[in-house]
Design a protein around this motif. Sequence first.
Motif, PDB file in Angstrom:
ATOM      1  N   THR A  46      38.876  38.879  23.455  1.00 31.75           N
ATOM      2  CA  THR A  46      39.405  37.707  24.158  1.00 31.75           C
ATOM      3  C   THR A  46      40.615  37.143  23.413  1.00 31.75           C
ATOM      4  O   THR A  46      41.598  36.721  24.029  1.00 31.75           O
ATOM      5  N   GLN A  91      35.663  35.777  31.934  1.00 29.16           N
ATOM      6  CA  GLN A  91      34.250  36.136  31.818  1.00 29.16           C
ATOM      7  C   GLN A  91      33.351  35.169  32.600  1.00 29.16           C
ATOM      8  O   GLN A  91      32.429  35.575  33.271  1.00 29.16           O
ATOM      9  N   ASP A 176      38.477  39.984  31.671  1.00 31.33           N
ATOM     10  CA  ASP A 176      37.755  39.777  30.417  1.00 31.33           C
ATOM     11  C   ASP A 176      36.248  39.807  30.689  1.00 31.33           C
ATOM     12  O   ASP A 176      35.676  38.792  31.081  1.00 31.33           O
ATOM     13  N   GLU A 177      35.636  40.962  30.540  1.00 36.67           N
ATOM     14  CA  GLU A 177      34.200  41.148  30.761  1.00 36.67           C
ATOM     15  C   GLU A 177      33.728  40.504  32.074  1.00 36.67           C
ATOM     16  O   GLU A 177      32.770  39.738  32.072  1.00 36.67           O
TER      17      GLU A 177
HETATM   18 MG   LIG Z   1      35.329  37.756  24.716  1.00 34.61          MG
END
Ligand SMILES: [Mg+2]
Length: 236
Positions: A46, A91, A176-177
């Motif tokens: 991140t 995320q 991001d994920e």
């Molecule tokens: Mg992360």
Amino acid sequence: MSQPLIDVHDLVFAWPGQPPLLDIPQFRLEAGEALFLKGPSGSGKTTLLGLIGGVNLARQGRISLLGQPLAELGQGARDRFRVDHTGYIFQQFNLLPFLSVRENVELPCRFSRSRAARASQRHGSVDQAAAVLLAHLGLDDPALLARRADNLSIGQQQRVAAARALIGQPELVIADEPTSALDADTREAFIRLLFDECRAAGSSLLFVSHDQSLAPLFDRHLSLAELNRAATPREA
Ligand SMILES: [Mg+2]
Ligand SMILES: Nc1ncnc2c1ncn2[C@@H]1O[C@H](COP(=O)(O)OP(=O)(O)O)[C@@H](O)[C@H]1O
């Protein structure tokens, strides 16, 4: 050779009071690529995405996006550059709870004239672009557009977040994920939709996750530890 979309050189980054987290001699993403970057939790994924987006600045090294060195832009110009050229899927999705689904998806077009112009050019209007993207992502119920974002399921939030990242065809989509809250089947289906939409928009995709099982779906996959000299052996 064509210019890479992301070009990172001799990047060193540390959070205040901490040892260097990232020491990356070189990292590139070519236009049109879908790259999977894996790394365990806490390895700096991140943080790297924030540096590539120009949210944080590295004191050492150079990061260029579309040939523009980010450090040469002041904060306001950097924020505009980011919204013009990159779409983010966070995320936790980061939808604005008090806005409708439509307003959430259209948000980048309120901050970026070039994305609003591209959305209108391709679909007739920004509203129409939002509706078409949501339908492609499997959200084709018109009633949903007016719904507040805080009463959506996780799967719906994820699709709204993806539509928001894709609207107005930014050159780069950063994820991001975005699949960590989903089960395996839904995860793969979502990634395939994301590929289709990125391809249709001409956007490159940088996707980070700790979940190695997703790697084979991508054109190219890398481990952050391969790039990062500050990685601990545990991360490789
Ligand atoms: Mg992360
Ligand atoms: N805003 C911040 N301030 C200070 N330290 C941070 C901040 N964000 C992340 N870190 C630290 O940087 C390291 C990497 O975090 P992160 O980039 O979130 O990793 P990942 O996304 O791979 O899980 C962690 O040790 C984390 O505590």
